[in-house]
Design a protein around this motif. Sequence first.
Motif, PDB file in Angstrom:
ATOM      1  N   PHE A  60       0.848  -1.186   0.000  1.00  0.00           N
ATOM      2  CA  PHE A  60       0.000   0.000   0.000  1.00  0.00           C
ATOM      3  C   PHE A  60       0.889   1.244   0.000  1.00  0.00           C
ATOM      4  CE2 PHE A  60       0.066  -2.053   4.182  1.00  0.00           C
ATOM      5  CZ  PHE A  60       0.802  -1.140   4.925  1.00  0.00           C
ATOM      6  N   PRO A  61       0.375   2.356  -0.529  1.00  0.00           N
ATOM      7  CA  PRO A  61       1.181   3.581  -0.602  1.00  0.00           C
ATOM      8  C   PRO A  61       1.338   4.237   0.757  1.00  0.00           C
ATOM      9  CG  PRO A  61      -1.033   3.980  -1.409  1.00  0.00           C
ATOM     10  CD  PRO A  61      -0.943   2.499  -1.149  1.00  0.00           C
ATOM     11  N   ASP A  62       2.230   5.209   0.808  1.00  0.00           N
ATOM     12  CA  ASP A  62       2.494   5.954   2.036  1.00  0.00           C
ATOM     13  C   ASP A  62       1.560   7.153   2.098  1.00  0.00           C
ATOM     14  OD1 ASP A  62       3.913   6.572   4.415  1.00  0.00           O
ATOM     15  OD2 ASP A  62       5.088   8.073   3.328  1.00  0.00           O
ATOM     16  N   GLU A  63       0.679   7.156   3.077  1.00  0.00           N
ATOM     17  CA  GLU A  63      -0.268   8.258   3.268  1.00  0.00           C
ATOM     18  C   GLU A  63      -0.046   8.840   4.659  1.00  0.00           C
ATOM     19  OE1 GLU A  63      -4.554   8.163   1.842  1.00  0.00           O
ATOM     20  OE2 GLU A  63      -4.810   8.064   4.024  1.00  0.00           O
ATOM     21  N   ILE A  64       0.197  10.134   4.723  1.00  0.00           N
ATOM     22  CA  ILE A  64       0.534  10.773   5.993  1.00  0.00           C
ATOM     23  C   ILE A  64      -0.367  11.985   6.247  1.00  0.00           C
ATOM     24  CG2 ILE A  64       2.943  10.015   5.907  1.00  0.00           C
ATOM     25  CD1 ILE A  64       3.692  12.877   5.016  1.00  0.00           C
ATOM     26  N   GLU A  65      -0.567  12.301   7.523  1.00  0.00           N
ATOM     27  CA  GLU A  65      -1.251  13.521   7.935  1.00  0.00           C
ATOM     28  C   GLU A  65      -1.086  13.708   9.440  1.00  0.00           C
ATOM     29  OE1 GLU A  65      -5.595  13.557   7.871  1.00  0.00           O
ATOM     30  OE2 GLU A  65      -5.541  11.417   7.401  1.00  0.00           O
ATOM     31  N   PRO A  66      -1.259  14.924   9.947  1.00  0.00           N
ATOM     32  CA  PRO A  66      -1.099  15.186  11.381  1.00  0.00           C
ATOM     33  C   PRO A  66      -2.126  14.423  12.216  1.00  0.00           C
ATOM     34  CG  PRO A  66      -0.987  17.230  10.135  1.00  0.00           C
ATOM     35  CD  PRO A  66      -1.459  16.172   9.187  1.00  0.00           C
ATOM     36  N   VAL A  67      -1.672  13.970  13.395  1.00  0.00           N
ATOM     37  CA  VAL A  67      -2.553  13.296  14.348  1.00  0.00           C
ATOM     38  C   VAL A  67      -2.265  13.825  15.744  1.00  0.00           C
ATOM     39  CG1 VAL A  67      -2.719  11.196  12.954  1.00  0.00           C
ATOM     40  CG2 VAL A  67      -0.951  11.367  14.710  1.00  0.00           C
ATOM     41  N   CYS A  68      -3.285  13.789  16.589  1.00  0.00           N
ATOM     42  CA  CYS A  68      -3.114  14.194  17.991  1.00  0.00           C
ATOM     43  C   CYS A  68      -4.207  13.530  18.811  1.00  0.00           C
ATOM     44  CB  CYS A  68      -3.160  15.718  18.147  1.00  0.00           C
ATOM     45  SG  CYS A  68      -4.777  16.450  17.761  1.00  0.00           S
ATOM     46  N   SER A  69      -4.126  13.667  20.103  1.00  0.00           N
ATOM     47  CA  SER A  69      -5.168  13.114  20.968  1.00  0.00           C
ATOM     48  C   SER A  69      -6.361  14.071  20.982  1.00  0.00           C
ATOM     49  CB  SER A  69      -4.633  12.938  22.388  1.00  0.00           C
ATOM     50  OG  SER A  69      -4.410  14.210  22.988  1.00  0.00           O
ATOM     51  N   PRO A  70      -7.570  13.563  21.253  1.00  0.00           N
ATOM     52  CA  PRO A  70      -8.737  14.452  21.339  1.00  0.00           C
ATOM     53  C   PRO A  70      -8.552  15.533  22.408  1.00  0.00           C
ATOM     54  CG  PRO A  70      -9.425  12.146  21.235  1.00  0.00           C
ATOM     55  CD  PRO A  70      -7.937  12.142  21.418  1.00  0.00           C
ATOM     56  N   GLN A  71      -7.900  15.181  23.509  1.00  0.00           N
ATOM     57  CA  GLN A  71      -7.689  16.137  24.581  1.00  0.00           C
ATOM     58  C   GLN A  71      -6.762  17.273  24.141  1.00  0.00           C
ATOM     59  OE1 GLN A  71      -7.320  12.796  24.853  1.00  0.00           O
ATOM     60  NE2 GLN A  71      -9.255  12.395  25.929  1.00  0.00           N
ATOM     61  N   TYR A  72      -5.782  16.927  23.322  1.00  0.00           N
ATOM     62  CA  TYR A  72      -4.859  17.954  22.845  1.00  0.00           C
ATOM     63  C   TYR A  72      -5.599  18.950  21.949  1.00  0.00           C
ATOM     64  CZ  TYR A  72      -0.524  20.017  21.098  1.00  0.00           C
ATOM     65  OH  TYR A  72       0.492  20.896  20.802  1.00  0.00           O
ATOM     66  N   LEU A  73      -6.499  18.456  21.106  1.00  0.00           N
ATOM     67  CA  LEU A  73      -7.275  19.351  20.255  1.00  0.00           C
ATOM     68  C   LEU A  73      -8.173  20.251  21.099  1.00  0.00           C
ATOM     69  CD1 LEU A  73      -8.176  20.236  17.417  1.00  0.00           C
ATOM     70  CD2 LEU A  73      -9.859  18.372  17.463  1.00  0.00           C
ATOM     71  N   PRO A 115      -5.083  14.228   4.133  1.00  0.00           N
ATOM     72  CA  PRO A 115      -4.005  13.256   3.960  1.00  0.00           C
ATOM     73  C   PRO A 115      -3.178  13.566   2.716  1.00  0.00           C
ATOM     74  CG  PRO A 115      -6.094  12.325   3.276  1.00  0.00           C
ATOM     75  CD  PRO A 115      -6.418  13.650   3.913  1.00  0.00           C
ATOM     76  N   LEU A 116      -1.899  13.262   2.803  1.00  0.00           N
ATOM     77  CA  LEU A 116      -0.978  13.412   1.680  1.00  0.00           C
ATOM     78  C   LEU A 116      -0.501  12.028   1.276  1.00  0.00           C
ATOM     79  CD1 LEU A 116       0.909  14.958  -0.252  1.00  0.00           C
ATOM     80  CD2 LEU A 116       2.569  15.098   1.645  1.00  0.00           C
ATOM     81  N   ARG A 117      -0.809  11.629   0.049  1.00  0.00           N
ATOM     82  CA  ARG A 117      -0.343  10.338  -0.467  1.00  0.00           C
ATOM     83  C   ARG A 117       0.899  10.590  -1.309  1.00  0.00           C
ATOM     84  NH1 ARG A 117      -4.179   5.640  -2.803  1.00  0.00           N
ATOM     85  NH2 ARG A 117      -4.718   5.687  -0.581  1.00  0.00           N
ATOM     86  N   ARG A 118       1.982   9.892  -0.970  1.00  0.00           N
ATOM     87  CA  ARG A 118       3.252  10.138  -1.640  1.00  0.00           C
ATOM     88  C   ARG A 118       3.614   8.985  -2.579  1.00  0.00           C
ATOM     89  NH1 ARG A 118       7.248  12.309   2.964  1.00  0.00           N
ATOM     90  NH2 ARG A 118       7.091  10.186   3.702  1.00  0.00           N
ATOM     91  N   GLU A 119       4.690   9.197  -3.350  1.00  0.00           N
ATOM     92  CA  GLU A 119       5.096   8.188  -4.322  1.00  0.00           C
ATOM     93  C   GLU A 119       5.709   6.963  -3.655  1.00  0.00           C
ATOM     94  OE1 GLU A 119       7.642   9.889  -7.228  1.00  0.00           O
ATOM     95  OE2 GLU A 119       6.114  11.240  -8.044  1.00  0.00           O
ATOM     96  N   LYS A 120       6.337   7.136  -2.503  1.00  0.00           N
ATOM     97  CA  LYS A 120       6.912   5.988  -1.815  1.00  0.00           C
ATOM     98  C   LYS A 120       5.794   5.096  -1.268  1.00  0.00           C
ATOM     99  CE  LYS A 120      11.367   7.983  -0.574  1.00  0.00           C
ATOM    100  NZ  LYS A 120      12.318   8.267   0.515  1.00  0.00           N
ATOM    101  N   ALA A 121       6.148   3.824  -1.038  1.00  0.00           N
ATOM    102  CA  ALA A 121       5.133   2.860  -0.608  1.00  0.00           C
ATOM    103  C   ALA A 121       5.790   1.727   0.166  1.00  0.00           C
ATOM    104  CB  ALA A 121       4.382   2.318  -1.826  1.00  0.00           C
TER     105      ALA A 121
END
Length: 299
Positions: free
Chosen positions: A161-174, A262-268
């Motif tokens: 599967f491809p590499d898909e990235i995006e920011p994550v945090c805990s609900p409390q942090y938000l 999400p950002l899907r990149r060429e690497k996988a």
Amino acid sequence: MSRRYPPLNPLRVFVVVARLENLTAAAQELHVSQSAVSRQIAALESYLGIELLRRERHGVTLTRAGANYAKRVMPAFDEIATATEKVLRDTSHGVLRVRTYTTFTAKWLIPRLPDFHARYPDIEVLVSNAVPDVDFDRDAVDLAIQFGDGHWPRVQLDLLFPDEIEPVCSPQYLKSLPRGATKDVLLGKRLLVSHYRRTDWDDWLSATGKTQAAVSAERMSFSTSVLTWQAALDGLGMAIGQSAMLQAEFEKGTLIRPFNQPLRREKAHYLVRPASQRFSRRVEVFRGWLLAEAAKVVD
């Protein structure tokens, strides 16, 4: 000066005849005709310029030269047979040796392995972890799971599967955002960085046009993505998540994706095998299972 070697097929036939001292029995073992055996022996005698067998009414016997020659070459063929059996045994039996890196093992592979073991209890899987790309000549493994652009020499590849990235945090942090503040304010606070994925934040910020929002942000680094995500779970800041690795956290709600960009990149992620690999049931079974599991991520 190069050493001289006799024609190997006639030599192999001679070894069998010398062991059995019977042309008919040798032909049966070799699955050829008796005349074919005689022709091979004649070819070897012609090459050596000596008589190896004495043809008699009731069979054949080794000449003195033939007996001396057989005494020297038969152990060599035994050693070849032993070495070949070992190679075949190492590639056909025992455990399935899989190499990957820690994050993939901990967050994706291990949660799924109970299903594999339930389906195939006769196949033992040994997982080892390493960051450098696999070298099947050097590393004692059957398969590897690697992250990259797929441009590796002397291997067969299956895209997982491809590499898909995006920011994550805990609900409390938000929820710690000041009332009325936009989510972009989070980008100016502490950003959690994984050592082996140091460019992930900059890649995402650039792709989404949010680089300026993070100019003044503090960056805290960790040695692995697993530790980086744990820091996010504990409210230390916001991390870049790999979508495929954090499905359990998203489903439980312990990590959220505040931007949903999400950002899907060429690497996988790829399943990697040697370019030349003898058929192995355990390899094919694991490969089929892994590809089926990976297809669920893509879907």
